[in-house]
Write a protein that holds these residues in place. Structure first.
Motif, PDB file in Angstrom:
ATOM      1  N   ALA A  46       0.871  -1.179   0.000  1.00 52.25           N
ATOM      2  CA  ALA A  46       0.000   0.000   0.000  1.00 52.25           C
ATOM      3  C   ALA A  46       0.905   1.226   0.000  1.00 52.25           C
ATOM      4  O   ALA A  46       1.454   1.603   1.035  1.00 52.25           O
ATOM      5  CB  ALA A  46      -0.911  -0.003   1.215  1.00 52.25           C
ATOM      6  N   LEU A  47       1.076   1.838  -1.142  1.00 60.28           N
ATOM      7  CA  LEU A  47       2.028   2.946  -1.266  1.00 60.28           C
ATOM      8  C   LEU A  47       1.605   4.171  -0.471  1.00 60.28           C
ATOM      9  O   LEU A  47       2.448   5.015  -0.140  1.00 60.28           O
ATOM     10  CB  LEU A  47       2.215   3.315  -2.740  1.00 60.28           C
ATOM     11  CG  LEU A  47       2.932   2.264  -3.596  1.00 60.28           C
ATOM     12  CD1 LEU A  47       2.994   2.718  -5.048  1.00 60.28           C
ATOM     13  CD2 LEU A  47       4.339   1.992  -3.062  1.00 60.28           C
ATOM     14  N   ASP A  48       0.320   4.311  -0.162  1.00 63.57           N
ATOM     15  CA  ASP A  48      -0.118   5.479   0.613  1.00 63.57           C
ATOM     16  C   ASP A  48      -0.020   5.240   2.109  1.00 63.57           C
ATOM     17  O   ASP A  48      -0.369   6.109   2.906  1.00 63.57           O
ATOM     18  CB  ASP A  48      -1.548   5.860   0.241  1.00 63.57           C
ATOM     19  CG  ASP A  48      -2.552   4.739   0.486  1.00 63.57           C
ATOM     20  OD1 ASP A  48      -2.114   3.591   0.691  1.00 63.57           O
ATOM     21  OD2 ASP A  48      -3.765   5.004   0.444  1.00 63.57           O
ATOM     22  N   ALA A  49       0.440   4.069   2.528  1.00 65.34           N
ATOM     23  CA  ALA A  49       0.582   3.764   3.955  1.00 65.34           C
ATOM     24  C   ALA A  49       1.896   3.014   4.176  1.00 65.34           C
ATOM     25  O   ALA A  49       1.910   1.801   4.393  1.00 65.34           O
ATOM     26  CB  ALA A  49      -0.593   2.944   4.446  1.00 65.34           C
ATOM     27  N   PRO A  50       3.016   3.712   4.106  1.00 65.86           N
ATOM     28  CA  PRO A  50       4.308   3.042   4.299  1.00 65.86           C
ATOM     29  C   PRO A  50       4.428   2.490   5.714  1.00 65.86           C
ATOM     30  O   PRO A  50       3.731   2.949   6.630  1.00 65.86           O
ATOM     31  CB  PRO A  50       5.322   4.161   4.049  1.00 65.86           C
ATOM     32  CG  PRO A  50       4.583   5.422   4.321  1.00 65.86           C
ATOM     33  CD  PRO A  50       3.171   5.154   3.905  1.00 65.86           C
ATOM     34  N   PRO A  51       5.288   1.510   5.934  1.00 66.42           N
ATOM     35  CA  PRO A  51       5.429   0.923   7.272  1.00 66.42           C
ATOM     36  C   PRO A  51       6.044   1.908   8.258  1.00 66.42           C
ATOM     37  O   PRO A  51       6.562   2.971   7.874  1.00 66.42           O
ATOM     38  CB  PRO A  51       6.353  -0.275   7.027  1.00 66.42           C
ATOM     39  CG  PRO A  51       7.100   0.059   5.787  1.00 66.42           C
ATOM     40  CD  PRO A  51       6.162   0.861   4.939  1.00 66.42           C
ATOM     41  N   ALA A  52       5.969   1.556   9.534  1.00 65.91           N
ATOM     42  CA  ALA A  52       6.544   2.402  10.579  1.00 65.91           C
ATOM     43  C   ALA A  52       8.017   2.662  10.272  1.00 65.91           C
ATOM     44  O   ALA A  52       8.748   1.773   9.851  1.00 65.91           O
ATOM     45  CB  ALA A  52       6.403   1.720  11.935  1.00 65.91           C
ATOM     46  N   GLY A  53       8.431   3.899  10.510  1.00 63.74           N
ATOM     47  CA  GLY A  53       9.812   4.274  10.247  1.00 63.74           C
ATOM     48  C   GLY A  53      10.038   4.893   8.884  1.00 63.74           C
ATOM     49  O   GLY A  53      11.176   5.242   8.549  1.00 63.74           O
ATOM     50  N   GLY A  62      -2.865   8.711  -7.523  1.00 63.88           N
ATOM     51  CA  GLY A  62      -2.639   8.736  -8.969  1.00 63.88           C
ATOM     52  C   GLY A  62      -1.551   7.777  -9.408  1.00 63.88           C
ATOM     53  O   GLY A  62      -1.683   7.088 -10.423  1.00 63.88           O
ATOM     54  N   VAL A  63      -0.472   7.710  -8.654  1.00 63.71           N
ATOM     55  CA  VAL A  63       0.615   6.792  -8.994  1.00 63.71           C
ATOM     56  C   VAL A  63       0.137   5.351  -8.880  1.00 63.71           C
ATOM     57  O   VAL A  63       0.433   4.497  -9.729  1.00 63.71           O
ATOM     58  CB  VAL A  63       1.834   7.043  -8.079  1.00 63.71           C
ATOM     59  CG1 VAL A  63       2.891   5.955  -8.273  1.00 63.71           C
ATOM     60  CG2 VAL A  63       2.436   8.411  -8.358  1.00 63.71           C
ATOM     61  N   MET A  64      -0.624   5.041  -7.813  1.00 65.62           N
ATOM     62  CA  MET A  64      -1.153   3.691  -7.648  1.00 65.62           C
ATOM     63  C   MET A  64      -2.036   3.311  -8.833  1.00 65.62           C
ATOM     64  O   MET A  64      -1.964   2.186  -9.350  1.00 65.62           O
ATOM     65  CB  MET A  64      -1.947   3.606  -6.352  1.00 65.62           C
ATOM     66  CG  MET A  64      -1.115   3.589  -5.092  1.00 65.62           C
ATOM     67  SD  MET A  64      -0.412   1.982  -4.727  1.00 65.62           S
ATOM     68  CE  MET A  64      -1.869   1.100  -4.195  1.00 65.62           C
ATOM     69  N   ALA A  65      -2.862   4.229  -9.283  1.00 63.46           N
ATOM     70  CA  ALA A  65      -3.761   3.941 -10.400  1.00 63.46           C
ATOM     71  C   ALA A  65      -2.962   3.612 -11.659  1.00 63.46           C
ATOM     72  O   ALA A  65      -3.308   2.687 -12.406  1.00 63.46           O
ATOM     73  CB  ALA A  65      -4.688   5.122 -10.643  1.00 63.46           C
ATOM     74  N   ARG A  66      -1.901   4.349 -11.896  1.00 66.57           N
ATOM     75  CA  ARG A  66      -1.072   4.102 -13.090  1.00 66.57           C
ATOM     76  C   ARG A  66      -0.339   2.767 -12.980  1.00 66.57           C
ATOM     77  O   ARG A  66      -0.197   2.037 -13.969  1.00 66.57           O
ATOM     78  CB  ARG A  66      -0.107   5.259 -13.299  1.00 66.57           C
ATOM     79  CG  ARG A  66      -0.814   6.560 -13.688  1.00 66.57           C
ATOM     80  CD  ARG A  66       0.110   7.764 -13.672  1.00 66.57           C
ATOM     81  NE  ARG A  66       1.168   7.661 -14.664  1.00 66.57           N
ATOM     82  CZ  ARG A  66       2.104   8.602 -14.854  1.00 66.57           C
ATOM     83  NH1 ARG A  66       2.088   9.705 -14.094  1.00 66.57           N
ATOM     84  NH2 ARG A  66       3.031   8.444 -15.775  1.00 66.57           N
ATOM     85  N   LEU A  67       0.125   2.437 -11.776  1.00 61.90           N
ATOM     86  CA  LEU A  67       0.793   1.146 -11.588  1.00 61.90           C
ATOM     87  C   LEU A  67      -0.184  -0.008 -11.797  1.00 61.90           C
ATOM     88  O   LEU A  67       0.152  -1.028 -12.416  1.00 61.90           O
ATOM     89  CB  LEU A  67       1.400   1.066 -10.187  1.00 61.90           C
ATOM     90  CG  LEU A  67       2.635   1.930  -9.934  1.00 61.90           C
ATOM     91  CD1 LEU A  67       2.987   1.924  -8.452  1.00 61.90           C
ATOM     92  CD2 LEU A  67       3.820   1.435 -10.758  1.00 61.90           C
ATOM     93  N   LEU A  68      -1.397   0.147 -11.284  1.00 62.80           N
ATOM     94  CA  LEU A  68      -2.405  -0.902 -11.444  1.00 62.80           C
ATOM     95  C   LEU A  68      -2.835  -1.045 -12.899  1.00 62.80           C
ATOM     96  O   LEU A  68      -3.298  -2.113 -13.316  1.00 62.80           O
ATOM     97  CB  LEU A  68      -3.619  -0.601 -10.564  1.00 62.80           C
ATOM     98  CG  LEU A  68      -3.378  -0.698  -9.052  1.00 62.80           C
ATOM     99  CD1 LEU A  68      -4.571  -0.156  -8.285  1.00 62.80           C
ATOM    100  CD2 LEU A  68      -3.108  -2.145  -8.645  1.00 62.80           C
TER     101      LEU A  68
END
Length: 606
Positions: free
Chosen positions: A135-142, A153-159
Motif C-alpha cells: 500500500a504505497l499510501d501507507a508506508p510501514p513504521a519508520g 494517482g501513482v497507484m492507479a497508473r501502476l495498477l
C-alpha cells in the motif's frame, strides 16, 4: 496495529470460532452479548453502541458476525481512513474473513493471520495489497511519504500496468510486486535528502534522524523552529526524515520543544542528565558550563546521540541561536521512538458520565484506549471495562482520593500515559480540582515531585449527574441553577447552610450532590426546611437514582413530601425554583421544566 483487538460474539454459534481467534492473538479479549453469550471477558447489552464505542476508542474490532451489523454500527462515525482502527467481519464458521476498515492500518495482515488460524479465506480487496503487495499510501513504521496527495494517482497508473523506476533502497519496496524497470515515467525515490515529489514521483524518507534540542526556559517557539528548519535545510536533509525530537527531561514541559515536535509531526522523547552524560565521549562540543547547570556536558548533541543509539553518529554538530541549540544524529536504521528514552508523561482526567456507553464522549473513550494505565475507584473502572482490557488497573477505595490522584500524577511523571477516571464530569465534585491542587502545592506541603509537575494534563469533560437527571425528566435546569454538596466531610456545615440560604433567597433551581450517607442523615432534612421558608410546598423535586446504570429510576415528588429515607448516595436531587412546573402527560408520565420567561415576552408583543 498497536492495541489488542476486541473479538465480538453475538450468538452461541460464534463462540467457538471467536475463542480460536482470541487464543491466537495475545491480549485479545472476548466481548459477548450479555443475554445470549454470557461468561466472556466483557459483557455488553447494546450491540451497535458497543461497537461504536470500541471504534471511537481506536480498538481493533473482529466481529464474528454478519458484516452488515458492523457497517450499520459504524456508518455514521467513519471519518479519516488514516486514523481508523482495523475492523473485520468473520463468518461464524470461520470460512470467510473480511477486512472492512483499516486495511492500511493492519486489517489486511490481521485478516490473513486469522484466516490461517481458522483455515479460511481472507477476502482482502485493497487494490494495492492484492495486485502489488504493498500500500504505497501507507508506508510501514519508520518511513514517511513526502507527497501523500500524489499516491492515489501513482497507484492507479501502476495498477494499469505502467512500470516504475526505483531510486534508493527500502526492503519493504523490494519485497513488493512492483513492475520495476530501469526506464520509466513513474519514479519511487527513497532518500533522506530534500526532494520534491510530483504526480509521477513518490518520495519516501527513512525516519532515521534524531533531532536533539536544548533551550532556555521560555524560549520563543518560533526561534527554536526556525533554528531547526535552517539547520536541516543547510544540511540538505528532509524534515520528513526526522523520527523524533529528543531533549533533557528537565525540558519535558518546555512549550517550544513541543511546538517544534508538533510542527514536524513527531514525538518528543526525554532523557535524564545521567544518560546524556554517558554520551560525553562522542560529543563534538562538550561544555563545562552546561554540565554545571544541568548535570551533563551537552544537551542537544547528547540527546541526538542517545536517541540515535550506539551505531548512530552526529550528522550536524551543535548549532545555536540566542536561546536554543540543535544537533542532528543519524541512526543506522529507521528509528522506533517508543523504545527511545521516555515520553513526557500525560495524565488524562476523564469524566465518563453516569455510566452508559452512549453518554460517554468519544474523546473520553479515545483517551482511555490510549492510556498505558488506568487509575480510579473500582466501580468506575468496571463501567469502562471494555475499553481498558489488558491495561494496568489501579483501584483505590472511597476516602483515598488524595492518594489516588497523587499516585496517578507520579506515574505520569515517570513517562506513562495515565487515565484518571471519575464518574460524571471530573471537574464537578470529582478528581479534577484535586489534580490541580496537588500541582499547586509546594513539595514540602504535600505537593508532587518535579517530574510530575512537567507532565501534560488533558481534561475530558463528561455528562454530570445533574445534566443526566434533567434530560431524563424534561428541562428543570432551563433557567438559573446552582449545585450544592451536602457532605460536610470537607466543608463545614455552617458554610453549607450559608450557601443554602443564599440559593433559597436567590430562587435558584438547586442540584444536591452527596445528599445523604449511612452516617449523614440530617443535612437533607435541614436543607428542605431552609428551602420551604422561601418557596412553595408543592415545588417539584426530581430524584434520579443509578443514572445510566442498571436499576435507573427517575421520579418526581414535592418539596413538602421529600423524605430522607427515599434518598441515598446514588441519588441526585433536583429542587425546582418557585417557577418550576411538574406536568403529567396523557401517557401518565411526568415532565418537569423551569420556564425562562418566553410567555411574558409573547404577552408584551400582544
Amino acid at each position: 496495529m498497536d492495541a489488542s483487538p476486541a473479538v465480538l460474539v453475538l450468538t452461541p454459534a460464534a463462540e467457538e470460532t471467536a475463542r480460536r481467534i482470541a487464543k491466537a492473538m495475545p491480549g485479545a479479549t472476548l466481548h459477548g452479548l450479555a443475554h445470549r453469550v454470557p461468561g466472556l471477558d466483557v459483557a455488553f447489552a447494546e450491540t451497535l453502541s458497543h461497537i461504536r464505542a470500541l471504534y471511537q476508542a481506536g480498538t481493533p474490532i473482529v466481529g464474528v458476525c454478519a458484516s452488515g451489523i458492523l457497517i450499520r454500527a459504524l456508518a455514521a462515525v467513519i471519518e479519516d481512513k488514516r486514523q481508523e482502527p482495523p475492523v473485520l467481519a468473520v463468518s461464524e464458521d470461520g470460512a470467510s474473513v473480511v477486512p472492512l476498515l483499516g486495511g492500511h492500518r493492519g486489517a489486511n495482515s490481521l485478516a490473513r493471520q486469522i484466516a490461517e488460524v481458522l483455515e479460511g479465506h481472507a477476502a482482502v480487496t485493497t487494490a494495492g495489497d492484492t495486485a502489488l503487495g504493498v500500500a504505497l499510501d501507507a508506508p510501514p513504521a519508520g518511513w514517511w511519504l513526502a507527497n501523500l496527495e500524489d499516491a492515489k494517482g501513482v497507484m492507479a497508473r501502476l495498477l494499469a500496468g505502467e512500470p516504475v523506476r526505483l531510486e534508493g533502497d527500502a526492503p519493504w519496496l523490494s519485497r513488493a510486486r512492483l513492475p520495476v524497470a530501469d526506464e520509466a515515467d513513474l519514479t519511487i525515490a527513497v532518500t533522506e535528502t530534500r526532494r520534491a515529489g510530483g504526480s509521477g514521483t513518490l518520495v519516501y524518507h527513512p525516519r532515521r534522524l534524531a533531532l536533539g534540542v536544548g533551550c532556555a526556559r521560555g524560549c520563543p517557539a518560533e526561534e527554536l523552529i526556525t533554528l531547526v528548519r535552517d539547520t536541516l535545510a543547510d544540511a540538505n536533509v528532509a524534515e520528513g526524515a526526522v523520527a523524533l525530537v529528543a531533549t533533557l527531561d528537565l525540558k519535558a514541559d518546555e512549550p517550544a520543544v513541543h511546538a517544534l515536535a508538533e510542527t514536524l509531526g513527531v514525538p518528543v522523547r526525554v532523557f535524564p542528565a545521567a544518560r546524556l552524560e554517558e554520551e560525553r565521549p562522542r560529543l563534538a562540543n562538550p561544555s563545562e558550563v552546561v554540565f554545571a547547570e544541568v548535570g551533563c556536558h551537552g544537551v542537544s548533541e547528547g540527546a541526538a546521540l542517545a536517541a540515535a543509539g550506539p551505531d548512530g553518529a552526529l550528522l550536524v554538530e551543535k548549532r545555536k541561536s540566542a536561546n536554543a541549540t540543535v544537533a542532528v544524529a543519524r541512526a543506522a536504521d529507521p528509528l522506533s521512538p517508543t523504545g527511545i528514552g521516555r515520553a513526557r508523561g500525560r495524565l488524562s482526567v476523564i469524566g465518563i458520565g453516569p455510566g452508559r456507553d452512549d453518554w460517554r464522549t468519544p474523546q473520553a473513550s479515545r483517551l482511555l484506549a490510549e492510556a498505558d494505565e488506568v487509575v480510579g475507584y473500582s466501580l468506575y473502572l468496571d463501567l469502562v471495562a471494555p475499553l481498558i482490557q489488558g491495561k494496568s488497573r489501579h483501584s483505590f477505595p472511597l476516602g483515598a482520593e488524595e492518594e489516588r490522584v497523587r499516585f496517578a500524577l507520579e506515574r505520569a511523571g515517570e513517562g506513562r500515559s495515565v487515565a484518571l477516571v471519575s464518574s460524571g464530569d471530573a471537574g464537578i465534585y470529582a478528581m479534577g480540582a484535586l489534580v490541580y491542587e496537588l500541582l499547586d502545592r509546594a513539595v514540602g506541603e504535600g505537593g508532587v515531585s518535579d517530574a510530575a509537575r512537567r507532565i501534560e494534563v488533558v481534561n475530558a469533560p463528561g455528562i454530570s449527574a445533574l445534566q443526566a437527571v434533567s434530560a431524563l425528566i424534561g428541562a428543570p435546569l432551563g433557567h438559573d441553577f446552582c449545585t450544592i454538596s451536602l457532605s460536610d466531610l470537607l466543608t463545614p456545615w455552617e458554610a453549607i447552610e450559608q450557601r443554602l440560604e443564599a440559593a433559597a433567597r436567590g430562587d435558584f433551581v438547586i442540584a444536591f450532590y452527596n445528599p445523604v450517607s449511612k452516617r449523614r442523615r440530617t443535612q437533607l432534612a435541614a436543607a428542605r426546611e431552609i428551602l420551604l421558608a422561601h418557596r412553595p410546598a408543592d415545588t417539584p423535586v426530581v430524584l434520579g437514582v443509578n443514572l445510566g446504570r442498571p436499576g435507573e429510576s427517575v421520579r418526581v415528588t414535592t418539596l413538602e413530601a421529600l423524605t430522607v429515607d427515599e434518598v441515598d448516595m446514588l441519588t441526585t436531587v433536583l429542587v425546582g425554583s418557585s417557577a418550576s412546573r411538574a406536568v403529567m402527560t396523557g401517557a401518565g408520565t411526568p415532565f418537569v421544566y423551569t420556564p425562562r420567561g418566553y410567555a411574558k415576552r409573547i404577552e408584551e408583543k400582544l
